[in-house]
Design a protein around this motif. Structure first.
Motif, PDB file in Angstrom:
ATOM      1  N   TYR A  58       0.900  -1.309  -0.037  1.00  0.00           N
ATOM      2  CA  TYR A  58      -0.052   0.089   0.090  1.00  0.00           C
ATOM      3  C   TYR A  58       0.709   1.341  -0.060  1.00  0.00           C
ATOM      4  N   ASN A  59       1.989   1.190   0.483  1.00  0.00           N
ATOM      5  CA  ASN A  59       2.635   2.422   0.693  1.00  0.00           C
ATOM      6  C   ASN A  59       3.810   2.698  -0.164  1.00  0.00           C
ATOM      7  N   PHE A  60       4.225   1.715  -1.153  1.00  0.00           N
ATOM      8  CA  PHE A  60       5.030   1.868  -2.139  1.00  0.00           C
ATOM      9  C   PHE A  60       4.739   2.151  -3.436  1.00  0.00           C
ATOM     10  N   LYS A  61       5.202   2.816  -4.410  1.00  0.00           N
ATOM     11  CA  LYS A  61       4.925   2.944  -5.628  1.00  0.00           C
ATOM     12  C   LYS A  61       5.230   1.622  -6.507  1.00  0.00           C
ATOM     13  N   LYS A  62       4.577   1.094  -7.370  1.00  0.00           N
ATOM     14  CA  LYS A  62       4.680  -0.185  -8.062  1.00  0.00           C
ATOM     15  C   LYS A  62       4.824   0.413  -9.614  1.00  0.00           C
ATOM     16  N   LYS A  63       5.847  -0.227 -10.393  1.00  0.00           N
ATOM     17  CA  LYS A  63       6.241   0.031 -11.604  1.00  0.00           C
ATOM     18  C   LYS A  63       6.253  -0.964 -12.323  1.00  0.00           C
ATOM     19  N   HIS A  64       5.698  -1.419 -13.402  1.00  0.00           N
ATOM     20  CA  HIS A  64       5.420  -2.665 -14.249  1.00  0.00           C
ATOM     21  C   HIS A  64       6.633  -2.633 -15.451  1.00  0.00           C
ATOM     22  N   PHE A  65       7.321  -3.699 -15.831  1.00  0.00           N
ATOM     23  CA  PHE A  65       8.177  -3.827 -16.827  1.00  0.00           C
ATOM     24  C   PHE A  65       8.039  -5.118 -17.483  1.00  0.00           C
ATOM     25  N   PHE A  66       8.448  -5.337 -18.639  1.00  0.00           N
ATOM     26  CA  PHE A  66       8.542  -6.877 -19.063  1.00  0.00           C
ATOM     27  C   PHE A  66       9.921  -6.896 -19.332  1.00  0.00           C
ATOM     28  N   VAL A  67      10.401  -8.248 -18.905  1.00  0.00           N
ATOM     29  CA  VAL A  67      12.088  -8.808 -19.083  1.00  0.00           C
ATOM     30  C   VAL A  67      12.201  -9.922 -19.603  1.00  0.00           C
ATOM     31  N   ARG A  68      13.267 -10.012 -19.961  1.00  0.00           N
ATOM     32  CA  ARG A  68      13.537 -11.382 -21.020  1.00  0.00           C
ATOM     33  C   ARG A  68      15.014 -11.861 -20.176  1.00  0.00           C
ATOM     34  N   ASN A  69      14.876 -12.926 -19.807  1.00  0.00           N
ATOM     35  CA  ASN A  69      16.187 -13.556 -19.156  1.00  0.00           C
ATOM     36  C   ASN A  69      16.185 -14.982 -18.991  1.00  0.00           C
ATOM     37  N   LYS A  70      17.211 -15.720 -19.280  1.00  0.00           N
ATOM     38  CA  LYS A  70      17.212 -17.213 -19.297  1.00  0.00           C
ATOM     39  C   LYS A  70      16.948 -17.561 -18.050  1.00  0.00           C
ATOM     40  N   LEU A  71      17.460 -16.837 -16.678  1.00  0.00           N
ATOM     41  CA  LEU A  71      17.201 -17.319 -15.338  1.00  0.00           C
ATOM     42  C   LEU A  71      16.025 -17.358 -15.139  1.00  0.00           C
ATOM     43  N   LEU A  72      15.067 -16.816 -15.663  1.00  0.00           N
ATOM     44  CA  LEU A  72      13.588 -16.936 -15.619  1.00  0.00           C
ATOM     45  C   LEU A  72      12.740 -18.105 -16.372  1.00  0.00           C
ATOM     46  N   GLY A  73      13.602 -18.960 -16.757  1.00  0.00           N
ATOM     47  CA  GLY A  73      13.126 -20.312 -17.140  1.00  0.00           C
ATOM     48  C   GLY A  73      12.903 -20.351 -18.668  1.00  0.00           C
TER      49      GLY A  73
END
Length: 204
Positions: A58-73
């Motif tokens: 509730y108290n932090f600002k949330k920002k959305h991104f798209f990422v591509r990395n082999k560590l993510l499967g």
């Protein structure tokens, strides 16, 4: 002449009917697609509230991104949310995948601080065996919560091995592939999160 006129009228009516049918299908498809997307977003928000502290949500600002990395499967785009306080990044949530589950890919949501401390983990979807591998699902058991507050040191952190291999991860009766697959994915993903400040030139 009358016969030709009748053919033209019938052709016109058939075309009109085809256009109407196609438009109706597209309209229904768009409505259904939007409902599915909205439903998935609501589910994610529920999971967000489950895995991160209310103060962070509730108290932090949330920002959305798209990422591509082999560590993510895999090499596909993955959703990434960064949480900022006074313009300083504090934590991240990443959608990741364990590609080597017993019954296929397991899609996971991982939240962690940039120092490698895990905030929480939830499974988004899977096809694991009911009664055995499905214990990764929070609706079946609390196994997934055991990752809370664990720390990732490196990509070969032995803590993320099953206990029978010398690690700290509990396995299921009759199933070892599924929990090890999830643990490996969590380990890789949190290591990725630790690298985010460098990738995005952020302040920790």
């Amino acid at each position: 002449m009358k016969f030709l006129k009748k053919i033209i009228i019938n052709a016109f009516l058939m075309t009109l009917f085809s256009i109407f049918s196609l438009s109706s299908i597209m309209y229904i498809n768009n409505i259904t697609k939007k409902k599915i997307i909205d439903h998935k977003e609501k589910e994610k928000n529920i999971l967000f509230k489950q895995i991160i502290p209310s103060n962070l949500y509730y108290n932090f600002k949330k920002k959305h991104f798209f990422v591509r990395n082999k560590l993510l499967g895999d090499q596909k785009n993955h959703n990434l949310w960064l949480f900022f306080k006074n313009k300083v990044a504090k934590a991240a949530i990443v959608e990741t995948v364990a590609p080597d589950g017993y019954s296929g890919s397991i899609f996971i949501l991982v939240a962690a601080y940039f120092n490698g401390k895990i905030i929480g983990v939830r499974v988004l979807s899977h096809k694991e065996t009911p009664g055995i591998g499905d214990k990764i699902d929070i609706s079946i058991s609390n196994w997934i919560t055991k990752f809370n507050n664990m720390n990732v040191v490196n990509l070969k952190d032995k803590s993320f091995l099953l206990k029978k291999y010398g690690g700290k991860i509990e396995q299921f009766t009759g199933a070892s592939i599924t929990p090890q697959s999830v643990a490996n994915a969590v380990n890789r993903t949190v290591f990725f999160i630790k690298e985010i400040p460098l990738m995005f030139s952020l302040k920790k």
